[in-house]
Scaffold this motif. Structure first.
Motif, short mmCIF file in Angstrom:
data_model
loop_
_atom_site.label_atom_id
_atom_site.label_comp_id
_atom_site.label_asym_id
_atom_site.label_seq_id
_atom_site.Cartn_x
_atom_site.Cartn_y
_atom_site.Cartn_z
N GLY A 145 18.33 76.92 140.97
CA GLY A 145 17.75 75.69 141.49
C GLY A 145 18.13 74.49 140.65
O GLY A 145 18.41 73.41 141.18
N ALA A 146 18.15 74.67 139.32
CA ALA A 146 18.52 73.56 138.43
C ALA A 146 19.98 73.17 138.63
O ALA A 146 20.32 71.99 138.68
N ALA A 147 20.87 74.17 138.77
CA ALA A 147 22.29 73.88 138.95
C ALA A 147 22.52 73.12 140.25
O ALA A 147 23.27 72.13 140.29
N ARG A 148 21.90 73.56 141.33
CA ARG A 148 22.10 72.90 142.62
C ARG A 148 21.54 71.47 142.58
O ARG A 148 22.14 70.54 143.13
N ALA A 149 20.39 71.29 141.93
CA ALA A 149 19.82 69.95 141.85
C ALA A 149 20.71 69.02 141.02
O ALA A 149 20.89 67.85 141.36
N ARG A 150 21.28 69.54 139.92
CA ARG A 150 22.16 68.72 139.07
C ARG A 150 23.43 68.32 139.80
O ARG A 150 23.97 67.24 139.59
N ILE A 151 23.92 69.18 140.68
CA ILE A 151 25.12 68.86 141.44
C ILE A 151 24.82 67.80 142.49
O ILE A 151 25.65 66.94 142.79
N GLY A 152 23.62 67.84 143.04
CA GLY A 152 23.25 66.87 144.06
C GLY A 152 22.73 67.47 145.34
O GLY A 152 22.51 66.75 146.32
N ILE A 153 22.51 68.80 145.36
CA ILE A 153 21.92 69.44 146.52
C ILE A 153 20.42 69.49 146.30
O ILE A 153 19.88 70.39 145.67
N VAL A 154 19.74 68.48 146.81
CA VAL A 154 18.32 68.29 146.56
C VAL A 154 17.50 68.91 147.69
O VAL A 154 17.80 68.70 148.87
N THR A 155 16.48 69.67 147.32
CA THR A 155 15.57 70.24 148.30
C THR A 155 14.58 69.16 148.73
O THR A 155 13.97 68.50 147.90
N SER A 156 14.42 68.98 150.03
CA SER A 156 13.52 67.94 150.53
C SER A 156 12.07 68.32 150.29
O SER A 156 11.73 69.49 150.07
N ALA A 157 11.20 67.31 150.34
CA ALA A 157 9.77 67.55 150.14
C ALA A 157 9.22 68.49 151.21
O ALA A 157 8.37 69.34 150.92
N ASP A 158 9.70 68.33 152.45
CA ASP A 158 9.23 69.21 153.53
C ASP A 158 9.58 70.67 153.24
O ASP A 158 8.78 71.58 153.46
#
Length: 420
Positions: A212-225
Motif C-alpha cells: 500500500g505504501a509503494a502504490r501510494a508513493r507512486i501515485g496510485i491513491v485509494t479513494s475515500a469511498d
C-alpha cells in the motif's frame, strides 16, 4: 453586508427533527448576477459552506453575513428551496450515506479507471527503471553539472504515465545534486526510486502495508469511498498530537497533516486535508483534545478517513518517551514503509539546547533526561522557549532524518496544549 436589502431571496431549510438544517440566500453584488451562498448547519465535522463568489476565504463574507442575518432571526423558514441548494444538500447527503454504508459510488467504473491507470503506470515505471540504470552506468560525477532539463524529461514522462508520486521524487533530484555531501544524497534518492519500482512490481508478494505504501508513493491513491468500503477500521479514543501545514511539491495546494494516537491501541493515524494555496485546510480535529471515533485506514496503515462523528473533549498530555525510543519507533515504520520521510514522536521532559552551550553557529537540539538529543529543523525555537521558559516539557514533533525535528505541540506546566 448583513443587511435586509442585500438579500432579496433567502430562507431556512428545516431539519426533520425541528430547527434549522441549512440557511441559504442570494446576495446582491457588483455584477448582474447575485452571489449564491448557503451554509449546511448540521454537516459532518461542523458547518459546511458554499458560495459562488471568487473569494478563497472559507467561510467568505457572504456566508458570514448570511449567518449574521439568521442569528438575528431575519431569515424565515421556507418550504421550497432553489434547485442549486437542493442539489448541494443532496450531494452531501449521498456522500454521507456512502460513507456510512461503505459502498463506493460506482464500483465498475472505478475498477475500469484503475485498470487503465495501472497500465499507464507500469509503462512509465519501465522507462524509469531503464533511466535509473543509465544514470548509474554513466556515473554520477557529472550530476551537479546537469541542467534541469536532464531530470525534467523523465519527470514529465512519469506525469504523463499518471505516476504523480514518482514524478515528484524525480523532480527532487536536482536539489539532491547540490551542496555538501551531494553524492550520498543522490545515491540515496536513486536507490529509493529503484526500490519503489521493485516494490510496485513485487505486487502481492509484499506485505499489505508495504504494498500500500509503494502504490501510494507512486501515485496510485485509494479513494475515500474505497477506504470506507474495504479499509481496516479501528475504534479507539484518538488523542490529537499535533498538526502541520505544508505546501505540496507542485505548489498549487496546501496540505494539513494531523497526527493522532490511539490511547488503547497505541496506533498512529494520519488525517490529511487539502486546500488551495492561500487557504487554510479544514480539519475536524483540534490539538490538545481526544475524540472517540472509528477510523478507516488506507492500505499503507497510516492515513485514515473518519467514519462518522465522535465526541471530542480536552485531553491530558500524551505519554512521551526518550530520544532512543523515538528513533526506534521510526525504524519500525521504515521496516514497512522505506519511503516514509516524516513521523510523529512524543518526547518526555525535553528542553532546547545548543551542543556548545551558546546560541550562535550551531543548530538547536531537543535534549532528553538521558542526554540524548535530536537536531531541530529550524534554528529559532523561540515559540517553544516562550511557552516552556527553557524548562523540560512534553513535546510532540515530526522527525525527519533529512531535515531534523519539527516541534508541533508543547504542553505547558498546567498541562495545556500549545500548538507551535
Amino acid at each position: 453586508m448583513a443587511k435586509d436589502g442585500s438579500w432579496p431571496e433567502r430562507g431556512v431549510v428545516a431539519a426533520p427533527s425541528g430547527g434549522a438544517s441549512a440557511v441559504w440566500g442570494e446576495c446582491k453584488g457588483s455584477g448582474s448576477k447575485p452571489y449564491l451562498a448557503a451554509v449546511h448547519l448540521d454537516g459532518d465535522g461542523g458547518p459546511a459552506y458554499k458560495c459562488s463568489c471568487p473569494s478563497r476565504k472559507i467561510p467568505c463574507k457572504h456566508a458570514l453575513a448570511l449567518l449574521a442575518l439568521w442569528a438575528q432571526d431575519d431569515v424565515a423558514t421556507r418550504e421550497e428551496k432553489p434547485e442549486w441548494v437542493g442539489a448541494w444538500l443532496n450531494g452531501r447527503a449521498a456522500r454521507r450515506a456512502r460513507a456510512e454504508s461503505g459502498t463506493p459510488a460506482d464500483p465498475a467504473k472505478a475498477a475500469a479507471t484503475l485498470q487503465k491507470k495501472e497500465k499507464a503506470v507500469a509503462a512509465g515505471l519501465e522507462e524509469l527503471q531503464t533511466w535509473l540504470y543509465d544514470q548509474v552506468e554513466a556515473g554520477l560525477a557529472e550530476a551537479p553539472k546537469h541542467g534541469y532539463a536532464h531530470w525534467d524529461r523523465m519527470a514529465r514522462r512519469l506525469m504523463d504515465a499518471k505516476a504523480r508520486g514518482a514524478h515528484t521524487l524525480v523532480s527532487q533530484l536536482p536539489a539532491a545534486a547540490r551542496g555538501d555531501r551531494w553524492p550520498e544524497r543522490m545515491l540515496e534518492q536513486l536507490g529509493l526510486l529503484h526500490l519503489l519500482v521493485s516494490g510496485y512490481r513485487a505486487g502481492d508478494a509484499l506485505g499489505e502495508r508495504t504494498r500500500g505504501a509503494a502504490r501510494a508513493r507512486i501515485g496510485i491513491v485509494t479513494s475515500a469511498d474505497e477506504v470506507l468500503a474495504g479499509g481496516e477500521r479501528v475504534r479507539d479514543t484518538w488523542r490529537v498530537l499535533g498538526l502541520r501545514d505544508i505546501d505540496t511539491p507542485e505548489g498549487d495546494m496546501r496540505a494539513r497533516r494531523v497526527w493522532l494516537r490511539g490511547t488503547g491501541t497505541g496506533r498512529t493515524a494520519l488525517s490529511l486535508s487539502f486546500a488551495r494555496t492561500g487557504q487554510a485546510p479544514a480539519t475536524a480535529f483540534r490539538v490538545g483534545t481526544e475524540v472517540t471515533a472509528e477510523l478507516a485506514f488506507h492500505p499503507d496503515g497510516h492515513r485514515v478517513v473518519p467514519v462518522g462523528d465522535g465526541g471530542a473533549g480536552q485531553a491530558p498530555p500524551p505519554e512521551g518517551g526518550t530520544v532512543v525510543e523515538a528513533l526506534d519507533s521510526f525504524a519500525a515504520v521504515l521496516a514497512e514503509d522505506p519511503w516514509q520521510d516524516a513521523w510523529p514522536v512524543v518526547l518526555d521532559r525535553v528542553a532546547p539546547a545548543h551542543p556548545d552551550g551558546s546560541a550562535n553557529g550551531t543548530r538547536w537540539h531537543l535534549v532528553d533526561p538521558t542526554g540524548a538529543a535530536l537536531p531541530l529543523a529550524d534554528t529559532d525555537p523561540w515559540r517553544l522557549l516562550a511557552v516552556t521558559g527553557g524548562h523540560p516539557a512534553t513535546v510532540a514533533a515530526e522527525w525527519s532524518p533529512a531535515h531534523g525535528l519539527t516541534p508541533l505541540t508543547v504542553w505547558d506546566r498546567n498541562g495545556k496544549a500549545v500548538s507551535l
